[in-house]
Design a protein around this motif. Sequence first.
Motif, PDB file in Angstrom:
ATOM      1  N   GLY A   1       0.793  -1.241   0.000  1.00  0.00           N
ATOM      2  CA  GLY A   1       0.000   0.000   0.000  1.00  0.00           C
ATOM      3  C   GLY A   1       0.822   1.287   0.000  1.00  0.00           C
ATOM      4  N   ALA A   2       2.161   1.196  -0.040  1.00  0.00           N
ATOM      5  CA  ALA A   2       2.997   2.407   0.029  1.00  0.00           C
ATOM      6  C   ALA A   2       2.852   3.231  -1.250  1.00  0.00           C
ATOM      7  CB  ALA A   2       4.454   2.006   0.246  1.00  0.00           C
ATOM      8  N   LYS A   3       2.879   4.571  -1.071  1.00  0.00           N
ATOM      9  CA  LYS A   3       2.736   5.472  -2.225  1.00  0.00           C
ATOM     10  C   LYS A   3       3.977   6.363  -2.309  1.00  0.00           C
ATOM     11  CE  LYS A   3      -1.929   4.875  -2.916  1.00  0.00           C
ATOM     12  NZ  LYS A   3      -1.946   3.612  -2.160  1.00  0.00           N
TER      13      LYS A   3
ATOM     14  N   CYS B   1       8.857  -1.936  -1.557  1.00  0.00           N
ATOM     15  CA  CYS B   1       8.921  -1.216  -2.838  1.00  0.00           C
ATOM     16  C   CYS B   1       8.373  -2.061  -3.983  1.00  0.00           C
ATOM     17  CB  CYS B   1      10.361  -0.805  -3.143  1.00  0.00           C
ATOM     18  SG  CYS B   1      10.928   0.563  -2.120  1.00  0.00           S
ATOM     19  N   LYS B   2       8.852  -3.305  -4.085  1.00  0.00           N
ATOM     20  CA  LYS B   2       8.421  -4.172  -5.194  1.00  0.00           C
ATOM     21  C   LYS B   2       6.912  -4.405  -5.128  1.00  0.00           C
ATOM     22  CE  LYS B   2      12.558  -5.321  -6.843  1.00  0.00           C
ATOM     23  NZ  LYS B   2      13.224  -4.638  -7.808  1.00  0.00           N
TER      24      LYS B   2
ATOM     25  N   ILE C   1       6.857   1.002  -6.196  1.00  0.00           N
ATOM     26  CA  ILE C   1       7.469   2.320  -6.030  1.00  0.00           C
ATOM     27  C   ILE C   1       8.964   2.173  -5.736  1.00  0.00           C
ATOM     28  CG2 ILE C   1       5.443   3.626  -5.237  1.00  0.00           C
ATOM     29  CD1 ILE C   1       6.463   3.075  -2.388  1.00  0.00           C
ATOM     30  N   GLY C   2       9.647   3.313  -5.580  1.00  0.00           N
ATOM     31  CA  GLY C   2      11.053   3.320  -5.206  1.00  0.00           C
ATOM     32  C   GLY C   2      11.221   3.941  -3.835  1.00  0.00           C
ATOM     33  N   CYS C   3      12.498   4.108  -3.408  1.00  0.00           N
ATOM     34  CA  CYS C   3      12.733   4.638  -2.058  1.00  0.00           C
ATOM     35  C   CYS C   3      14.104   5.312  -1.984  1.00  0.00           C
ATOM     36  CB  CYS C   3      12.672   3.476  -1.063  1.00  0.00           C
ATOM     37  SG  CYS C   3      13.034   3.927   0.641  1.00  0.00           S
TER      38      CYS C   3
ATOM     39  N   GLU D   1       8.648   4.592  -8.905  1.00  0.00           N
ATOM     40  CA  GLU D   1       9.327   3.328  -9.194  1.00  0.00           C
ATOM     41  C   GLU D   1      10.536   3.538 -10.118  1.00  0.00           C
ATOM     42  OE1 GLU D   1       6.831   0.419 -11.137  1.00  0.00           O
ATOM     43  OE2 GLU D   1       7.943  -1.224 -10.190  1.00  0.00           O
ATOM     44  N   SER D   2      10.365   4.441 -11.095  1.00  0.00           N
ATOM     45  CA  SER D   2      11.434   4.674 -12.080  1.00  0.00           C
ATOM     46  C   SER D   2      12.665   5.324 -11.447  1.00  0.00           C
ATOM     47  CB  SER D   2      10.907   5.559 -13.219  1.00  0.00           C
ATOM     48  OG  SER D   2      10.358   6.746 -12.670  1.00  0.00           O
ATOM     49  N   ASP D   3      12.509   5.930 -10.266  1.00  0.00           N
ATOM     50  CA  ASP D   3      13.658   6.539  -9.573  1.00  0.00           C
ATOM     51  C   ASP D   3      14.495   5.518  -8.803  1.00  0.00           C
ATOM     52  OD1 ASP D   3      13.062   9.057 -10.517  1.00  0.00           O
ATOM     53  OD2 ASP D   3      11.706   9.492  -8.848  1.00  0.00           O
ATOM     54  N   GLY D   4      13.997   4.291  -8.659  1.00  0.00           N
ATOM     55  CA  GLY D   4      14.779   3.210  -8.056  1.00  0.00           C
ATOM     56  C   GLY D   4      14.810   3.231  -6.536  1.00  0.00           C
TER      57      GLY D   4
END
Length: 348
Positions: free
Chosen positions: A163-165, A251-252, A256-258, A322-325
Amino acid sequence: MIEDKNPQRTSLSDLGEFGLIKHLTKNFEINQSSTLKGIGDDAAVLDFKDKKAVISTDLLIEGVHFDLAYMPLKHLGYKSVVVNVSDIYAMNAKPTQITVSVAVSNRFPLEALEELFDGITLAAKEYNVDVIGGDTTSSQKGLIISITAIGEADEAELTYRNGAKSNDLLVVTGDLGAAYMGLQVLEREKQVFQVNPNNQPDLDAYTYIIERQLKPEARKDIRTLLHALEIKPTSMIDISDGLSSEIIHLCKQSGIGCNLYEEKLPLDPQLISVCEEFNIDSTTVAINGGEDYELLFTISMNDFDKIKGNPNFTVIGHMVEESDGIHLITRANTKIPLKARGWNALDN
Ligand SMILES: [Mg+2]
């Protein structure tokens, strides 16, 4: 290092399986109203009424997950419950019951199993879970423990990994890496002991990190605390394998990324000094060392004021697209891709 304090050795075969189960389970109490039937029939019966049931299982194998050379059986019993209820808390649920299954080789006398079950009983009391069943059997080699934890939660409370955004804050409870360094100290003392059994180790400088390894606690307080602060995490996981691997799971599964900030990692002063002694980088230990059993979760930025200054929580990063890794931002402000080097039983 652990002396055989109890010289009495009663063979398990003297009791027979039913006698053994009766003996080992005599101290278990039923306290949860959802337990309609515990031990004593073909199956337990539970009733969660309008709540959702949450279930999680863990398997602990001697030589893979624990070493009886420095893990007293009572601690092992306690820890085996803790690691399971931790998974229930990681769903933002309340643990209510456990089942306990044990396989032992004939090198374990009854007294050893009594110690193991003393630890299990203590943990069941501490976490207020009913022991409602299980199995006892023999193994050809070593000790195997399987515990299933059951919990309950309102459907709206349940917190998943997915559920992370983007822009959510990444928050961790407690401090990181201590259980791993506690294990390093115990491994070192075991080597010393093997060379010279008369050498009594002085472990005073390591009490906190050794306790984090031998007697970890699950964060039963966090669910209540978050509820009181009116915070519902957007995602949550417990830290069993290591921070980096748990971040990657969140993340997966959330797509998203972090960005994780090295300077924000919460480290106990004892951990820092032991890392210096062992010449190990404390950031590596905090990120990759496992078995902290802290909770890692994400919250909306709007909830930041509610946790600001609370000693139970540290904001260690924020979620990105997500694209920011997935990256570690070092103190020198360099960006390193975060890899899952978490402890993995399959590596052994
Ligand atoms: Mg878990």
